[in-house]
Scaffold this active site. Structure first.
Site, PDB file in Angstrom:
ATOM      1  N   ASP A 258       0.819  -1.224   0.000  1.00 38.07           N
ATOM      2  CA  ASP A 258       0.000   0.000   0.000  1.00 38.07           C
ATOM      3  C   ASP A 258       0.848   1.268   0.000  1.00 38.07           C
ATOM      4  O   ASP A 258       0.415   2.309   0.480  1.00 38.07           O
ATOM      5  CB  ASP A 258      -0.953   0.031   1.215  1.00 38.07           C
ATOM      6  CG  ASP A 258      -1.722  -1.262   1.385  1.00 38.07           C
ATOM      7  OD1 ASP A 258      -2.363  -1.682   0.416  1.00 38.07           O
ATOM      8  OD2 ASP A 258      -1.680  -1.845   2.482  1.00 38.07           O
TER       9      ASP A 258
ATOM     10  N   GLY B 209       1.797   3.051  -2.569  1.00 45.03           N
ATOM     11  CA  GLY B 209       1.457   4.003  -3.627  1.00 45.03           C
ATOM     12  C   GLY B 209       2.104   3.679  -4.953  1.00 45.03           C
ATOM     13  O   GLY B 209       2.341   4.558  -5.779  1.00 45.03           O
TER      14      GLY B 209
ATOM     15  N   GLY C  79       0.944   2.191  -7.567  1.00 43.49           N
ATOM     16  CA  GLY C  79       0.114   2.428  -8.746  1.00 43.49           C
ATOM     17  C   GLY C  79       0.272   3.829  -9.289  1.00 43.49           C
ATOM     18  O   GLY C  79       0.462   4.033 -10.488  1.00 43.49           O
TER      19      GLY C  79
ATOM     20  N   ASN D 297      -5.235  -9.859  -4.796  1.00 39.45           N
ATOM     21  CA  ASN D 297      -5.250  -9.449  -3.391  1.00 39.45           C
ATOM     22  C   ASN D 297      -4.632  -8.075  -3.216  1.00 39.45           C
ATOM     23  O   ASN D 297      -4.817  -7.426  -2.192  1.00 39.45           O
ATOM     24  CB  ASN D 297      -4.511 -10.465  -2.517  1.00 39.45           C
ATOM     25  CG  ASN D 297      -3.088 -10.713  -2.996  1.00 39.45           C
ATOM     26  OD1 ASN D 297      -2.776 -10.594  -4.185  1.00 39.45           O
ATOM     27  ND2 ASN D 297      -2.204 -11.079  -2.090  1.00 39.45           N
TER      28      ASN D 297
ATOM     29  N   HIS E 139      -3.868  -1.556  -6.702  1.00 36.98           N
ATOM     30  CA  HIS E 139      -3.192  -0.290  -6.944  1.00 36.98           C
ATOM     31  C   HIS E 139      -4.241   0.778  -7.225  1.00 36.98           C
ATOM     32  O   HIS E 139      -5.011   0.655  -8.170  1.00 36.98           O
ATOM     33  CB  HIS E 139      -2.252  -0.397  -8.149  1.00 36.98           C
ATOM     34  CG  HIS E 139      -1.032  -1.206  -7.882  1.00 36.98           C
ATOM     35  ND1 HIS E 139      -0.081  -1.466  -8.839  1.00 36.98           N
ATOM     36  CD2 HIS E 139      -0.587  -1.804  -6.763  1.00 36.98           C
ATOM     37  CE1 HIS E 139       0.885  -2.201  -8.318  1.00 36.98           C
ATOM     38  NE2 HIS E 139       0.588  -2.413  -7.063  1.00 36.98           N
TER      39      HIS E 139
ATOM     40  N   GLU F 193      -9.535  -1.300   7.524  1.00 35.92           N
ATOM     41  CA  GLU F 193      -8.710  -0.247   8.112  1.00 35.92           C
ATOM     42  C   GLU F 193      -7.251  -0.677   8.091  1.00 35.92           C
ATOM     43  O   GLU F 193      -6.922  -1.805   8.460  1.00 35.92           O
ATOM     44  CB  GLU F 193      -9.113   0.006   9.571  1.00 35.92           C
ATOM     45  CG  GLU F 193     -10.326   0.862   9.747  1.00 35.92           C
ATOM     46  CD  GLU F 193     -10.515   1.266  11.206  1.00 35.92           C
ATOM     47  OE1 GLU F 193      -9.717   0.826  12.071  1.00 35.92           O
ATOM     48  OE2 GLU F 193     -11.461   2.014  11.485  1.00 35.92           O
TER      49      GLU F 193
ATOM     50  N   SER G 146       5.923  12.614  -3.284  1.00 37.55           N
ATOM     51  CA  SER G 146       4.509  12.781  -3.621  1.00 37.55           C
ATOM     52  C   SER G 146       3.830  13.629  -2.554  1.00 37.55           C
ATOM     53  O   SER G 146       4.006  13.389  -1.361  1.00 37.55           O
ATOM     54  CB  SER G 146       3.822  11.417  -3.718  1.00 37.55           C
ATOM     55  OG  SER G 146       2.434  11.578  -3.904  1.00 37.55           O
TER      56      SER G 146
END
Length: 423
Positions: free
Chosen positions: A13, A15, A17, A38, A41, A301, A408
């Site tokens: 997770d 980032g 993508g 599973n 992105h 979450e 970013s």
């Protein structure tokens, strides 16, 4: 030509993508080398949000070749839904997406087995996404898998044998299930899959390199979920590290060029497993809310905490990272103080390396830095960065001994700032 590799350095997770979408204009080919549906992105493109589960993120660039490599596991039903949604929104795939015949298929019974195994573990469950990833890789390693290429020859026989074997296992587990609708959608996905270019991707990618084409290899999840080097057994079932690009695409180690390692300015994790810097207080909740930290596929979450430099050093080492990319810097805009874990304390002893077992009795040792208390989302150049943010970046680079080349400051591809740190 060499291939460049883009991968996550934390628990997924990070980032990837968005970053791969930013980088794709520089490449002719984008290739996914491991994982399955599973891993989602999330990208924002022309004002729309997309979640890609199996399809490479280069699909939004109209002139790129996109390859799903042999290291990927593919669910035909989920693939069909994902592909049709993209085509409906104006992103045609069939001529630009090539799928390895050696990629393994996730069967309907793999998903049932995933649920059955988790139920049998009780409180010891790993926290899988229930997408059948583990059972599919298990069949692959035990030489019982069904591959994409099998849909072209003797498919009913190969599928029938695999299904019967799984049904025997489910019977022994005394697990009740109904496969009817799952199987119907899956078989429709098989027919849809036949419309794509099914290729020997190892030949294709090496021929593309020989002809001078540039290739970006895209990983899923993160280094700390690698089946060998992650926080075992709370890991995924594939090699998420840079070496996985070699085995998941059929390229030699001498073909690897730059290795881009992606990290968040803080840290997150989904599901069970150790997480040394996890925050259980209002600070953790604030990071989750500001960062919209919920799973792209599951909606779960995400657990949130401060950045863990001990784990990051380990990830940089096992991947051979040449450049770092820091995501979600803007999420920390409103904090007075930023913390970074620089060591662990185990049984009263301070260590600065990632140990064999991080599950119990491990306490993070933090360095504290002043926050920048500035809205960074409108910034377009590193010249606009506040002094405190520059100090944070410099601290990270010194600790990690690797340059941070891209920062970013928001979810859109335009909110991506390149830095020119001297190597």
């Amino acid at each position: 030509m060499k291939v460049d590799v883009l991968l996550g350095l934390q628990w997924g997770d990070e980032g990837k993508g968005k970053v791969v979408d930013v980088l794709t204009p520089r490449y002719d080919v984008v290739a996914r080398f491991q994982g399955g549906p599973n891993a989602g992105h999330t990208l924002e493109f022309e004002g729309q949000k997309y979640v890609l589960r199996s399809i490479p993120s280069g699909i939004f660039q109209g002139n790129k070749v996109n390859i799903i490599g042999n290291g990927v596991v593919l669910d035909p039903a989920l693939f069909k839904a994902e592909a049709e949604a993209l085509e409906a929104s104006g992103h045609p795939l069939k001529e630009r997406l090539h799928i390895s015949k050696k990629a393994h298929l996730i069967l309907p019974t793999h998903r049932i087995l995933d649920a059955a195994y988790e139920a049998a573990k009780g409180d010891a469950k790993v926290g899988t996404t229930g997408k059948g990833i583990g059972p599919t890789y298990t069949d692959k390693v035990s030489r019982n898998g069904v591959r994409v290429g099998d849909i072209l020859h003797n498919f009913e026989e190969v599928y029938g044998k695999a299904k019967a074997r799984h049904e025997q296992i489910l019977k022994s587990l005394n697990y009740e299930y109904d496969i009817t609708e799952l199987e119907k959608q899956w078989l429709e996905g098989i027919e849809y899959l036949k419309q794509f270019h099914l290729v020997d991707s190892e030949h294709e990618i090496n021929n593309l390199l020989k002809s001078g084409k540039s290739v970006l290899c895209e990983g899923a999840q993160g280094t700390m979920l690698d089946v060998d080097f992650g926080s075992y057994p709370f890991v995924t079932s594939s090699n998420t590290i840079c070496a996985g690009a070699c085995t998941g695409l059929g390229i030699g180690p001498n073909k690897i060029g730059n290795v881009y390692g992606i990290m968040k300015a803080y840290c997150t994790r989904v599901g069970a497993g150790p997480f040394p810097t996890e925050l259980f207080d209002e600070t953790g909740k604030k990071i989750r809310d500001l960062g919209h930290e919920y799973g792209a596929v599951t909606g779960r979450e995400r657990r949130c905490g401060w950045i863990d430099l001990v784990a990051l050093k380990y990830s940089i080492m096992v991947n051979g990272v040449t450049q770092l990319i820091m995501m979600k810097s803007d999420v920390l805009d409103d904090f007075e103080t930023i913390k970074a874990c620089v060591a662990y304390k185990v049984n009263g002893e301070e260590i600065d390396y990632f140990p064999y077992d991080i599950s119990e009795g491990l306490e993070p040792v933090y360095a504290e830095l002043p926050g920048w208390k500035t809205d960074m989302t409108k910034m377009t150049s590193e010249d606009e960065f506040p002094e405190e943010f520059n100090a944070y970046v410099t601290f990270l680079e010194e600790q990690l001994e690797t340059p941070i080349k891209i920062v970013s400051v928001g979810p859109d591809r335009g909110q991506t700032i390149e830095r020119y740190t001297e190597e």
